[in-house]
Design an enzyme around this catalytic site. Structure first.
Site, PDB file in Angstrom:
ATOM      1  CG  HIS A 113      10.376 -69.050 -26.819  1.00  0.00           C
ATOM      2  ND1 HIS A 113      10.399 -67.687 -26.670  1.00  0.00           N
ATOM      3  CD2 HIS A 113      10.113 -69.270 -28.126  1.00  0.00           C
ATOM      4  CE1 HIS A 113      10.158 -67.108 -27.833  1.00  0.00           C
ATOM      5  NE2 HIS A 113       9.965 -68.054 -28.724  1.00  0.00           N
ATOM      6  CG  HIS A 173       8.628 -68.452 -38.750  1.00  0.00           C
ATOM      7  ND1 HIS A 173      10.002 -68.567 -38.706  1.00  0.00           N
ATOM      8  CD2 HIS A 173       8.263 -67.982 -37.519  1.00  0.00           C
ATOM      9  CE1 HIS A 173      10.437 -68.191 -37.514  1.00  0.00           C
ATOM     10  NE2 HIS A 173       9.401 -67.842 -36.779  1.00  0.00           N
ATOM     11  CD  GLU A 211      10.083 -69.558 -32.984  1.00  0.00           C
ATOM     12  OE1 GLU A 211       9.877 -68.480 -33.560  1.00  0.00           O
ATOM     13  OE2 GLU A 211      10.464 -69.629 -31.784  1.00  0.00           O
ATOM     14  CG  ASP A 262       5.508 -70.693 -33.097  1.00  0.00           C
ATOM     15  OD1 ASP A 262       6.537 -70.919 -33.752  1.00  0.00           O
ATOM     16  OD2 ASP A 262       5.152 -69.528 -32.791  1.00  0.00           O
ATOM     17  CG  HIS A 299      11.514 -63.800 -34.695  1.00  0.00           C
ATOM     18  ND1 HIS A 299      11.889 -64.459 -33.547  1.00  0.00           N
ATOM     19  CD2 HIS A 299      10.492 -64.531 -35.202  1.00  0.00           C
ATOM     20  CE1 HIS A 299      11.115 -65.523 -33.362  1.00  0.00           C
ATOM     21  NE2 HIS A 299      10.253 -65.584 -34.348  1.00  0.00           N
ATOM     22  CG  ASP A 314       6.360 -65.111 -35.809  1.00  0.00           C
ATOM     23  OD1 ASP A 314       5.318 -65.705 -35.487  1.00  0.00           O
ATOM     24  OD2 ASP A 314       7.490 -65.618 -35.670  1.00  0.00           O
ATOM     25  CE1 TYR A 339       4.358 -63.221 -31.208  1.00  0.00           C
ATOM     26  CE2 TYR A 339       5.420 -61.732 -32.749  1.00  0.00           C
ATOM     27  CZ  TYR A 339       5.096 -63.012 -32.345  1.00  0.00           C
ATOM     28  OH  TYR A 339       5.538 -64.088 -33.087  1.00  0.00           O
ATOM     29  CG  HIS A 358       1.468 -66.017 -32.903  1.00  0.00           C
ATOM     30  ND1 HIS A 358       1.355 -67.298 -32.403  1.00  0.00           N
ATOM     31  CD2 HIS A 358       2.747 -65.911 -33.339  1.00  0.00           C
ATOM     32  CE1 HIS A 358       2.520 -67.933 -32.537  1.00  0.00           C
ATOM     33  NE2 HIS A 358       3.373 -67.119 -33.104  1.00  0.00           N
TER      34      HIS A 358
END
Ligand code: FEO
Length: 387
Positions: free
Chosen positions: A24, A78, A80, A82, A144, A163, A191, A222
């Site tokens: 993104h 999370h 999100e 991913d 986040h 994250d 990051y 990640h």
């Protein structure tokens, strides 16, 4: 594809995305991984999933240990995509699995997937039973996204941090001590700068909430797992959260006919050199904004230049300033600069952005067409007095 054991009965079953270069808008020049973890035992439990484009990797790694339909619980740290993108695939295979998630995770997963799965909301202090073991939950909203949480397994001293502490870094190795430390720390810095920076206060709260835990391994969502350099990554995080800057200036610009570049190279950079500052020049024609913002993370000065183009900023500089304002590294000193032919609006527009970032503007340099040698010396002398 096989699962990789990280502790007794705990396996990495994530996916490696070697090819991704645009996350993104963030330049992921080293690719990334999406880390999912499988805890075996009476209640096979999956912690997070992976981006849907690489779900076959996750399913294959799980299948190397158990039939995915035997999964009894999923911990969704999370929403999100991913990390939740392959949740529908898991739930299709294991429709009775309990999904443990935060209050905002519950709302977010329902909004994303429109399914009435077996959700169970968990909050800070709650524990998730996994056979003989438990996972202790800490909600970490806005690190986040509103839904973020982490979980801690006391028996193995593992923090599943999602994250936080992550890096966009693809590798076949899974642990920090198997990879070049300087590279994984620089990717962790990138990051933090691009994803986490606006949420320093929330990271500080997360740190305080986790302080009492004895952590031997940080397993993020990640990049590599921290086990040998935990103190180093935490120390780095505390510096970033504390907005600690060094004697450093970032000079970022675009240029049309090299006059704005002359201001950067012949006026501003030499002034910082004379004043004893480390400095870095970033030309937005080839430097990516996600790398520039990483340099900004610990810089005392952020200097921004653009010539005036059609009464405006050059689009590359407008893009950088929009990104900078959103990520909002507070309390910096700054310089606006640029060349012009007739209107000269770009410098005022840069100043406006810098004020909205709540930076202190210590100087503005504006030059018509091409700076003369005399102007260059004068501007440099004047600037040096202000540094
Ligand atoms: Fe890696 Fe916020 O997702």
């Amino acid at each position: 594809m096989k699962a990789i054991k990280i502790a007794e009965d705990i396996y990495w079953v994530g996916a490696i995305d070697w090819d991704i270069r645009n996350f993104h808008g963030y330049l992921t020049q080293r690719g990334t991984t999406y880390n999912a973890y499988l805890i075996l035992g009476e209640t096979p439990t999956l912690i997070d999933t992976v981006k849907t484009t690489v779900k076959e990797q996750m399913l294959a790694r799980i299948s190397s240990l158990i039939n995915p339909s035997d999964i009894k619980a999923v911990v969704s740290n999370h929403v999100e995509m991913d990390h939740s993108g392959s949740l529908p695939d898991i739930m299709q295979l294991a429709p009775n699995a309990v999904i443990y998630t935060s209050p905002n995770g519950d709302k977010g997963l329902r909004a994303h997937y429109k399914k009435e799965w077996n959700f169970k909301i968990v909050k800070t202090g709650d524990t998730i039973p996994i056979g003989q073991q438990t996972l202790q939950v800490v909600n970490t909203p806005m690190v986040h996204w509103p839904d973020n949480m982490v979980c801690y397994m006391a028996s193995e001293k593992i923090l599943f941090s999602n994250d936080s502490f992550g890096q966009h870094y693809s590798s076949s190795e899974r642990f920090d001590d198997e990879c070049p430390l300087d590279i994984i720390l620089s990717e962790a810095k990138k990051y933090y700068a691009n994803i986490v920076m606006p949420y320093g206060r929330q990271v500080e709260k997360e740190y305080n909430d986790l302080k009492g835990f004895d952590i031997a391994m940080i397993a993020p969502s990640h990049g590599v797992i921290w086990r040998s350099h935990i103190n180093t990554i935490i120390k780095n995080y505390l510096n970033w959260v504390g907005n600690v800057t060094s004697h450093k200036a970032v000079i970022v610009f675009d240029t049309m006919w090299k006059s704005t570049a002359m201001l950067a190279e012949k006026v501003i950079a030499p002034a910082f050199e004379h004043a004893g500052y480390n400095h870095i020049l970033c030309n937005l024609q080839h430097d990516h904004i996600s790398d520039v913002i990483t340099h900004c993370l610990d810089a005392e000065y952020i200097c921004v230049g653009s010539p005036t183009l059609n009464n405006n900023l050059m689009p590359s500089v407008a893009s950088f300033l929009t990104y900078l304002k959103g990520l909002s590294p507070g309390g910096r000193k700054s310089i606006a600069f640029g060349s012009y032919g007739w209107g000269g609006q770009s410098i005022g527009q840069i100043e406006q952005y810098l004020k909205e970032c709540e930076f202190t503007i210590i100087d503005s340099l504006k030059v018509k067409y091409i700076p003369s040698e005399k102007e260059i010396i004068q501007m440099q002398d004047e600037l040096l007095k202000k540094l």
